[in-house]
Design an enzyme around this catalytic site. Structure first.
Site, PDB file in Angstrom:
ATOM      1  N   LYS A 135     -10.343 -14.326  10.131  1.00 50.60           N
ATOM      2  CA  LYS A 135      -8.931 -14.015   9.920  1.00 50.60           C
ATOM      3  C   LYS A 135      -8.198 -15.230   9.332  1.00 50.60           C
ATOM      4  O   LYS A 135      -8.735 -16.342   9.309  1.00 50.60           O
ATOM      5  CB  LYS A 135      -8.311 -13.571  11.251  1.00 50.60           C
ATOM      6  CG  LYS A 135      -8.921 -12.265  11.793  1.00 50.60           C
ATOM      7  CD  LYS A 135      -8.218 -11.807  13.069  1.00 50.60           C
ATOM      8  CE  LYS A 135      -8.840 -10.519  13.595  1.00 50.60           C
ATOM      9  NZ  LYS A 135      -8.107 -10.004  14.792  1.00 50.60           N
ATOM     10  N   TYR A 138      -6.052  -1.751   9.424  1.00 47.75           N
ATOM     11  CA  TYR A 138      -5.775  -1.588  10.854  1.00 47.75           C
ATOM     12  C   TYR A 138      -5.006  -0.298  11.141  1.00 47.75           C
ATOM     13  O   TYR A 138      -4.228  -0.221  12.099  1.00 47.75           O
ATOM     14  CB  TYR A 138      -5.009  -2.800  11.387  1.00 47.75           C
ATOM     15  CG  TYR A 138      -5.897  -3.973  11.798  1.00 47.75           C
ATOM     16  CD1 TYR A 138      -6.912  -3.815  12.742  1.00 47.75           C
ATOM     17  CD2 TYR A 138      -5.714  -5.249  11.264  1.00 47.75           C
ATOM     18  CE1 TYR A 138      -7.708  -4.875  13.143  1.00 47.75           C
ATOM     19  CE2 TYR A 138      -6.509  -6.321  11.657  1.00 47.75           C
ATOM     20  CZ  TYR A 138      -7.506  -6.135  12.603  1.00 47.75           C
ATOM     21  OH  TYR A 138      -8.291  -7.188  13.007  1.00 47.75           O
ATOM     22  N   PHE A 188       2.457  -4.110  18.333  1.00 49.47           N
ATOM     23  CA  PHE A 188       2.041  -5.314  17.601  1.00 49.47           C
ATOM     24  C   PHE A 188       1.641  -5.028  16.151  1.00 49.47           C
ATOM     25  O   PHE A 188       1.217  -5.948  15.438  1.00 49.47           O
ATOM     26  CB  PHE A 188       0.898  -6.024  18.342  1.00 49.47           C
ATOM     27  CG  PHE A 188      -0.329  -5.165  18.590  1.00 49.47           C
ATOM     28  CD1 PHE A 188      -1.302  -5.010  17.609  1.00 49.47           C
ATOM     29  CD2 PHE A 188      -0.520  -4.544  19.819  1.00 49.47           C
ATOM     30  CE1 PHE A 188      -2.435  -4.239  17.841  1.00 49.47           C
ATOM     31  CE2 PHE A 188      -1.651  -3.764  20.063  1.00 49.47           C
ATOM     32  CZ  PHE A 188      -2.610  -3.618  19.065  1.00 49.47           C
ATOM     33  N   ARG A 231     -19.653  -8.672  18.645  1.00 43.41           N
ATOM     34  CA  ARG A 231     -18.493  -8.719  19.544  1.00 43.41           C
ATOM     35  C   ARG A 231     -18.733  -9.655  20.730  1.00 43.41           C
ATOM     36  O   ARG A 231     -17.801 -10.279  21.235  1.00 43.41           O
ATOM     37  CB  ARG A 231     -18.105  -7.306  19.980  1.00 43.41           C
ATOM     38  CG  ARG A 231     -17.479  -6.535  18.804  1.00 43.41           C
ATOM     39  CD  ARG A 231     -17.069  -5.142  19.155  1.00 43.41           C
ATOM     40  NE  ARG A 231     -15.939  -5.062  20.068  1.00 43.41           N
ATOM     41  CZ  ARG A 231     -14.652  -5.043  19.707  1.00 43.41           C
ATOM     42  NH1 ARG A 231     -14.311  -5.164  18.433  1.00 43.41           N
ATOM     43  NH2 ARG A 231     -13.708  -4.929  20.610  1.00 43.41           N
ATOM     44  N   THR A 284     -10.625  -9.805  23.081  1.00 45.20           N
ATOM     45  CA  THR A 284      -9.470  -9.884  22.182  1.00 45.20           C
ATOM     46  C   THR A 284      -8.526 -11.017  22.586  1.00 45.20           C
ATOM     47  O   THR A 284      -8.070 -11.796  21.737  1.00 45.20           O
ATOM     48  CB  THR A 284      -8.685  -8.552  22.223  1.00 45.20           C
ATOM     49  OG1 THR A 284      -9.613  -7.470  22.109  1.00 45.20           O
ATOM     50  CG2 THR A 284      -7.658  -8.489  21.114  1.00 45.20           C
ATOM     51  N   ARG A 333     -13.598 -16.793  20.269  1.00 47.34           N
ATOM     52  CA  ARG A 333     -12.176 -16.654  20.592  1.00 47.34           C
ATOM     53  C   ARG A 333     -11.769 -17.585  21.726  1.00 47.34           C
ATOM     54  O   ARG A 333     -10.686 -18.160  21.698  1.00 47.34           O
ATOM     55  CB  ARG A 333     -11.868 -15.191  20.896  1.00 47.34           C
ATOM     56  CG  ARG A 333     -11.811 -14.342  19.611  1.00 47.34           C
ATOM     57  CD  ARG A 333     -11.802 -12.875  19.914  1.00 47.34           C
ATOM     58  NE  ARG A 333     -11.396 -12.055  18.773  1.00 47.34           N
ATOM     59  CZ  ARG A 333     -11.485 -10.727  18.769  1.00 47.34           C
ATOM     60  NH1 ARG A 333     -11.970 -10.090  19.822  1.00 47.34           N
ATOM     61  NH2 ARG A 333     -11.095 -10.047  17.706  1.00 47.34           N
ATOM     62  N   ASN A 367      -6.561 -14.552  16.619  1.00 46.96           N
ATOM     63  CA  ASN A 367      -7.800 -14.726  17.387  1.00 46.96           C
ATOM     64  C   ASN A 367      -9.040 -14.893  16.511  1.00 46.96           C
ATOM     65  O   ASN A 367     -10.150 -14.525  16.894  1.00 46.96           O
ATOM     66  CB  ASN A 367      -7.951 -13.592  18.412  1.00 46.96           C
ATOM     67  CG  ASN A 367      -7.991 -12.219  17.767  1.00 46.96           C
ATOM     68  OD1 ASN A 367      -8.016 -12.121  16.542  1.00 46.96           O
ATOM     69  ND2 ASN A 367      -8.026 -11.178  18.571  1.00 46.96           N
ATOM     70  N   HIS A 372     -12.624 -10.887  13.432  1.00 43.80           N
ATOM     71  CA  HIS A 372     -12.670  -9.444  13.676  1.00 43.80           C
ATOM     72  C   HIS A 372     -14.124  -8.990  13.681  1.00 43.80           C
ATOM     73  O   HIS A 372     -14.941  -9.515  12.927  1.00 43.80           O
ATOM     74  CB  HIS A 372     -11.931  -8.676  12.560  1.00 43.80           C
ATOM     75  CG  HIS A 372     -12.296  -7.207  12.509  1.00 43.80           C
ATOM     76  ND1 HIS A 372     -11.703  -6.279  13.327  1.00 43.80           N
ATOM     77  CD2 HIS A 372     -13.228  -6.539  11.792  1.00 43.80           C
ATOM     78  CE1 HIS A 372     -12.258  -5.086  13.085  1.00 43.80           C
ATOM     79  NE2 HIS A 372     -13.183  -5.218  12.157  1.00 43.80           N
ATOM     80  N   GLU A 404     -15.128   0.586   7.761  1.00 42.44           N
ATOM     81  CA  GLU A 404     -14.614  -0.761   7.458  1.00 42.44           C
ATOM     82  C   GLU A 404     -15.458  -1.444   6.372  1.00 42.44           C
ATOM     83  O   GLU A 404     -14.911  -2.132   5.505  1.00 42.44           O
ATOM     84  CB  GLU A 404     -14.600  -1.612   8.732  1.00 42.44           C
ATOM     85  CG  GLU A 404     -13.531  -1.153   9.727  1.00 42.44           C
ATOM     86  CD  GLU A 404     -13.540  -1.930  11.019  1.00 42.44           C
ATOM     87  OE1 GLU A 404     -12.744  -1.595  11.905  1.00 42.44           O
ATOM     88  OE2 GLU A 404     -14.351  -2.886  11.165  1.00 42.44           O
TER      89      GLU A 404
HETATM   90  P1  ATP Z   1     -10.518  -6.724  16.110  1.00 48.81           P
HETATM   91  O1  ATP Z   1     -10.337  -5.228  15.834  1.00 48.81           O
HETATM   92  O2  ATP Z   1      -9.625  -7.590  15.238  1.00 48.81           O
HETATM   93  O3  ATP Z   1     -11.959  -7.139  16.070  1.00 48.81           O
HETATM   94  P2  ATP Z   1     -10.392  -6.202  18.914  1.00 48.81           P
HETATM   95  O4  ATP Z   1     -11.257  -5.029  18.610  1.00 48.81           O
HETATM   96  O5  ATP Z   1     -10.874  -7.201  19.921  1.00 48.81           O
HETATM   97  O6  ATP Z   1     -10.045  -7.013  17.600  1.00 48.81           O
HETATM   98  P3  ATP Z   1      -8.118  -4.446  18.870  1.00 48.81           P
HETATM   99  O7  ATP Z   1      -7.592  -3.778  20.075  1.00 48.81           O
HETATM  100  O8  ATP Z   1      -8.886  -3.645  17.863  1.00 48.81           O
HETATM  101  O9  ATP Z   1      -8.954  -5.709  19.356  1.00 48.81           O
HETATM  102  O10 ATP Z   1      -6.867  -5.125  18.143  1.00 48.81           O
HETATM  103  C1  ATP Z   1      -6.945  -5.518  16.796  1.00 48.81           C
HETATM  104  C2  ATP Z   1      -6.244  -6.842  16.636  1.00 48.81           C
HETATM  105  O11 ATP Z   1      -4.855  -6.655  16.874  1.00 48.81           O
HETATM  106  C3  ATP Z   1      -6.661  -7.911  17.633  1.00 48.81           C
HETATM  107  O12 ATP Z   1      -7.812  -8.611  17.286  1.00 48.81           O
HETATM  108  C4  ATP Z   1      -5.462  -8.827  17.576  1.00 48.81           C
HETATM  109  O13 ATP Z   1      -5.463  -9.633  16.398  1.00 48.81           O
HETATM  110  C5  ATP Z   1      -4.330  -7.811  17.492  1.00 48.81           C
HETATM  111  N1  ATP Z   1      -3.840  -7.426  18.824  1.00 48.81           N
HETATM  112  C6  ATP Z   1      -4.452  -6.611  19.710  1.00 48.81           C
HETATM  113  N2  ATP Z   1      -3.720  -6.470  20.834  1.00 48.81           N
HETATM  114  C7  ATP Z   1      -2.598  -7.206  20.632  1.00 48.81           C
HETATM  115  C8  ATP Z   1      -1.443  -7.472  21.408  1.00 48.81           C
HETATM  116  N3  ATP Z   1      -1.283  -6.947  22.627  1.00 48.81           N
HETATM  117  N4  ATP Z   1      -0.508  -8.298  20.883  1.00 48.81           N
HETATM  118  C9  ATP Z   1      -0.647  -8.825  19.648  1.00 48.81           C
HETATM  119  N5  ATP Z   1      -1.718  -8.619  18.858  1.00 48.81           N
HETATM  120  C10 ATP Z   1      -2.681  -7.819  19.344  1.00 48.81           C
HETATM  121 MG    MG Z   2     -10.755  -3.642  17.080  1.00 52.43          MG
END
Ligand code: ATP
Ligand code: MG
Length: 140
Positions: free
Chosen positions: A10, A50, A58, A86, A92, A103, A113, A116, A127
């Site tokens: 990212k 996304y 968010f 993962r 996350t 992370r 973080n 992805h 994706e």
């Molecule tokens: P990613 O999809 O980026 O691999 P993830 O699967 O661990 O991450 P998701 O729930 O898919 O988490 O959320 C996508 C992204 O949105 C997170 O990686 C983070 O950058 C952001 N995000 C998720 N939850 C929050 C939150 N509560 N506040 C702010 N940003 C968030």
């Molecule tokens: Mg995700």
């Protein structure tokens, strides 16, 4: 099962100089990089990527962040690549991520973080197709 997954360094990871560190950790665990490029998403492209998070509190901030600078997108291939990627990334929220994960070690907060990774075979397929065509993916 042999799988492919999409990973992204990212904008915070790129600006912190972590491109090599992220790739090194994936390769060290035996995942193979079969496609790789740097792109700078615009706001609409970040929203498209996304889209599953549209409507969440968010979403605006996340898509601003994801379009704030260049990212490195890659396809990783290997046995159980989705789950292994993962695991290397960690949870996350970096405060909840296991010690030694990307992370936990490098993320600033739950949004910024570093990395992805796709979360299921169906999302991995869509994706990967968002960024790469078949001619750009090279199993080895
Ligand atoms: P990613 O999809 O980026 O691999 P993830 O699967 O661990 O991450 P998701 O729930 O898919 O988490 O959320 C996508 C992204 O949105 C997170 O990686 C983070 O950058 C952001 N995000 C998720 N939850 C929050 C939150 N509560 N506040 C702010 N940003 C968030
Ligand atoms: Mg995700």
């Amino acid at each position: 099962m042999l799988q492919r997954t999409l990973s992204i360094v990212k904008p915070d990871g790129v600006s912190k100089g972590l491109i090599g560190e992220v790739i090194r950790r994936f390769e060290r665990e035996g995942l193979r990089v079969v496609a790789l490029k740097m792109v700078h998403l615009d706001k609409e492209e970040a929203k498209g990527f996304y889209a599953v998070h549209r409507g969440k509190p968010f979403f605006e901030s996340l898509t601003d962040f994801m379009s704030s600078g260049p990212v490195v997108v890659m396809v990783l291939e290997g046995e159980d690549a989705i789950e292994r990627t993962r695991k290397i990334m960690g949870a996350t929220d970096p405060r909840k991520a296991d010690p030694g994960t990307l992370r936990r070690e490098f993320a600033s907060n739950i949004e910024q973080n570093v990395v992805h990774g796709s979360d299921a075979p169906e999302t991995a397929a869509s994706e990967i197709a968002y960024f790469f065509n078949a001619l750009e993916i090279h199993s080895h």
